[in-house]
Design a protein around this motif. Structure first.
Motif: not given
Ligand code: G1P
Length: 292
Positions: A135-137, A193-196
């Motif tokens: 998803d990240e280009l 931390v994920e999604k603070p």
């Molecule tokens: C995922 C990861 C997150 C990251 C992100 C980048 O989240 O869990 O840590 O910063 O990708 O796109 P998602 O976008 O799948 O919710």
């Protein structure tokens, strides 16, 4: 000391892509084109440019088009050869690797990014490996993101993630780093931390979907602990390695498109089409003519 090169890359591609419905009803979101190349192919090309030899796709039901795309298409190739279509043949480069270089694994349940990565544990084995979120280009043809990370890895070893500063208002969408000492583009990672929640982020440095990880992360993921959103988060597993193994963030130099988002995907199409000689001039003329 030079650390051994990374050979394996994992591509989590099991997501449903509901943000792109109805386009993704029958077509995996990773197969949606940016100009004329499926989104996933950009990440695969980036991995190949970094010297990756083995690709692991973590897929799901309904993602068969991904396996077809990276398979030999004998009739298509024969037809193009017979008609002398050399440019079209060249465009297929990187879409068909020798047998055995690509493995597909079904995730079976949507239990999160950490769970998706864990599904690759038997292929990854005891070596460090890369993870790329298609998803990240990340666009920098002169110095692709994973190649830059791989260079840093050979020097530093340990774990390396790609980061970029995001606005304070957007930190809740990402894995966010607690930074330590910085040396140029490389920053020591002290925490993650994920999604603070809004207002609680330790910095504005966000993980942007490229990781070089030590195999021990699989042992942490195997515990199956749930984090943000009730999912098994890669960020939480990585956070357990901080302080135990070297952990660095490399700031990406280039243009990042969030193609998991409709506007980001449209931007990628426009930006990349503008750069190309076959599509750029006509598109530029048309954009200039718009009264916005
Ligand atoms: C995922 C990861 C997150 C990251 C992100 C980048 O989240 O869990 O840590 O910063 O990708 O796109 P998602 O976008 O799948 O919710």
């Amino acid at each position: 000391m030079q650390h051994r090169p990374i050979k394996t890359a994992v591509f989590p591609v099991a997501g449903q892509g509901t943000r792109f419905l109805p386009a993704t009803k029958a077509v995996p979101k990773e197969m949606l084109p940016v100009v004329d190349k499926p989104l996933l192919q950009y990440a695969v090309d980036e991995a190949l440019a970094a010297g990756i030899e083995r690709l692991v796709f973590i897929t799901a039901r309904g993602k068969g088009a991904i396996d077809d795309h990276f398979d030999m298409a004998s009739e298509l190739v024969a037809g193009l050869k017979a008609r002398g279509k050399t440019a079209e043949l060249a465009s297929l480069e990187g879409t068909c690797l020798e047998p055995g270089r690509i493995t597909s694994i079904r995730q079976q349940e949507p239990a999160g990014l950490g769970h998706a990565v864990w599904c690759a544990r038997h292929i990854v084995g005891a070596d460090a490996f890369a993870v790329l979120l298609p998803d990240e280009l990340l666009w920098n043809p002169a110095r692709p993101a994973l190649a830059a990370m791989h260079d840093a890895y050979r020097q530093m070893g340990g774990n390396i993630i790609s980061v970029l500063e995001v606005t304070e208002a957007h930190t809740h969408r990402y894995g966010i780093v607690t930074p330590g000492r910085s040396d140029g583009l490389l920053t020591e990672v002290r925490g993650m931390v994920e999604k603070p929640q809004v207002g609680t982020a330790p910095s504005r440095l966000a993980a942007i979907g490229r990781y070089i990880l030590q195999p021990e992360v699989m042992d942490v993921l195997a515990k199956g602990r749930r984090g943000a959103g009730g999912e098994i988060q890669l960020t939480d597993a990585m956070a357990e390695l901080i302080g135990v193994q070297p952990f660095h963030a490399l700031t990406f130099e280039g243009t990042r498109f969030d193609c998991g988002d409709k506007v980001g995907h449209l931007m990628a199409n426009v930006a990349l089409a503008l750069e190309r000689s076959d599509t750029g001039p006509a598109l530029r003329d048309w954009l200039r003519s718009l009264e916005l």
